[in-house]
Write a protein that holds these residues in place. Structure first.
Motif, PDB file in Angstrom:
ATOM      1  N   SER A 190       1.190  27.159  41.519  1.00 18.69           N
ATOM      2  CA  SER A 190       2.596  27.532  41.679  1.00 18.69           C
ATOM      3  C   SER A 190       3.185  27.959  40.342  1.00 18.69           C
ATOM      4  CB  SER A 190       3.364  26.334  42.265  1.00 18.69           C
ATOM      5  OG  SER A 190       4.685  26.693  42.591  1.00 18.69           O
ATOM      6  N   SER A 191       4.510  27.830  40.228  1.00 16.83           N
ATOM      7  CA  SER A 191       5.199  28.252  39.004  1.00 16.83           C
ATOM      8  C   SER A 191       6.441  27.398  38.797  1.00 16.83           C
ATOM      9  CB  SER A 191       5.597  29.723  39.114  1.00 16.83           C
ATOM     10  OG  SER A 191       6.288  30.144  37.951  1.00 16.83           O
ATOM     11  N   THR A 192       6.733  27.076  37.537  1.00 12.88           N
ATOM     12  CA  THR A 192       7.974  26.394  37.173  1.00 12.88           C
ATOM     13  C   THR A 192       8.594  27.131  35.992  1.00 12.88           C
ATOM     14  OG1 THR A 192       6.977  24.886  35.556  1.00 12.88           O
ATOM     15  CG2 THR A 192       7.000  24.158  37.863  1.00 12.88           C
ATOM     16  N   ASP A 193       9.837  26.786  35.695  1.00 15.86           N
ATOM     17  CA  ASP A 193      10.545  27.460  34.593  1.00 15.86           C
ATOM     18  C   ASP A 193       9.848  27.212  33.258  1.00 15.86           C
ATOM     19  OD1 ASP A 193      12.859  28.819  33.331  1.00 15.86           O
ATOM     20  OD2 ASP A 193      13.169  26.826  32.462  1.00 15.86           O
ATOM     21  N   GLU A 194       9.469  25.961  32.989  1.00 17.62           N
ATOM     22  CA  GLU A 194       8.886  25.618  31.690  1.00 17.62           C
ATOM     23  C   GLU A 194       7.418  26.002  31.587  1.00 17.62           C
ATOM     24  OE1 GLU A 194       9.581  21.574  30.643  1.00 17.62           O
ATOM     25  OE2 GLU A 194      11.726  21.880  30.274  1.00 17.62           O
ATOM     26  N   LEU A 195       6.616  25.660  32.615  1.00 19.13           N
ATOM     27  CA  LEU A 195       5.173  25.902  32.562  1.00 19.13           C
ATOM     28  C   LEU A 195       4.790  27.324  32.940  1.00 19.13           C
ATOM     29  CD1 LEU A 195       3.226  22.815  34.014  1.00 19.13           C
ATOM     30  CD2 LEU A 195       2.941  23.890  31.784  1.00 19.13           C
ATOM     31  N   GLY A 196       5.687  28.000  33.604  1.00 19.68           N
ATOM     32  CA  GLY A 196       5.334  29.316  34.130  1.00 19.68           C
ATOM     33  C   GLY A 196       4.327  29.151  35.255  1.00 19.68           C
TER      34      GLY A 196
END
Length: 320
Positions: free
Chosen positions: A245-251
């Motif tokens: 998936s994707s998150t703001d911090e980890l991309g």
């Protein structure tokens, strides 16, 4: 030039047939690197064997004590019944003896034959009283084979030990079954790299100056590895993709579950080409490195290792 040679060697090693590869190691071997015990099948099997032996030994003694207690209760019931009969007979014999004494005192005028008959009966009653007294005294003496063998306090202690050991045995059985379920995940002691290129660490695990704000010390829950954008990212071990998936911090990121509480995280990816639930093998291509997410200052791979939900230092097995 040296980097190119290292890359060629790494690629050649990856192309070796399975028969030439090292024997896959269990998750338990990885856990040992972090001083986490309880997953070694051989060790947990030995612990289980010792607990089972102790349990059987105590259970045998408890069963023996239980049978002795039952025998003791039966013996006491029989002894009480006999004592009651003896006491009842003794009471009747004492009354008869008293009657005979009165008769003998009053028989001075009787014939010699009548007096002799009373005397004979008197002596017979006395013998029976003495016999009853001896039998009663014998019944009051503890039986050597029962009482000396069984201590009620000891029996109680053994039962308590058995009760306290039972949950420990069940817990150890579960631990052993869990140890058996820990899969072989691949090379650990000879681990190569989570990238198609040799490892070059750019930021270690642990406390560091925050690379974004540069004004505070923060904790880095992984290891940053040099990786130009588009570098092939490899699964560190055999496992199953748990997140992609994707998150703001980890991309863009991928999480692979390797079993027994061990997971690896790959962050700041350019892209990934696996899906949740997909089985992957050690060094299988799962993504391309990149520079996505807000917590990055340049292209690299953020590589994290987690055991039972807590981050640990990948440097324990990653050669850098």
């Amino acid at each position: 030039m040296r980097n190119k040679i290292a890359i060629y060697i790494l690629l050649l090693l990856m192309l070796l047939p399975a028969s030439a590869a090292a024997e896959p190691e269990s998750v338990s071997e990885l856990l040992k690197l972090y001083n986490i015990s309880g997953y070694d099948p051989e060790e947990e099997g030995r612990k289980l064997y010792l607990l089972e032996e102790e349990y059987r030994d105590i259970a045998h003694r408890v069963n023996t004590n239980t049978m002795l207690e039952a025998a003791m209760e039966l013996y006491d019931e029989r002894r009480k019944a006999i004592l009651t009969r003896i006491d009842s007979d003794t009471y009747e014999l004492s009354n008869r003896l008293e009657d005979l004494e009165h008769q003998m005192k009053a028989s001075k005028e009787d014939t010699v034959e009548a007096i002799m008959q009373l005397d004979g009966e008197y002596r017979s009653v006395l013998r029976q009283l003495k016999k009853n007294q001896d039998e009663r005294e014998q019944l009051l003496v503890p039986k050597e084979g029962v009482v000396s063998t069984l201590s009620l306090e000891d029996a109680k202690r053994e039962r308590n030990r058995l009760e306290s050991l039972s949950p420990k045995l069940e817990k150890q059985k579960q631990t052993y079954e869990q140890a058996l379920s820990c899969p072989a995940i691949g090379e650990i002691s000879t681990f190569r790299s989570p990238l198609e290129i040799p490892v070059q660490m750019t930021s270690p695990y642990g406390e560091r100056l925050d690379p974004i704000t540069l004004d505070s010390i923060t904790f880095h829950h992984g290891m940053d590895l040099y990786a130009p954008e588009g570098t092939t990212v490899l699964s560190a071990f055999n496992g199953v993709v748990e997140e992609a998936s994707s998150t703001d911090e980890l991309g863009n990121y991928v999480v692979v579950n390797h079993g027994c509480g061990v997971k690896t995280l790959y962050g700041h990816l350019e892209s990934y080409h696996v899906e949740v639930g997909q089985e992957v093998f050690q060094y299988a291509s799962i993504a391309r490195s990149g520079n996505t997410g807000s917590r990055t200052t340049g292209p690299h791979l953020h590589f994290g290792v987690y055991i039972n939900g807590k981050s640990v230092d990948p440097g324990r097995f990653v050669p850098y």
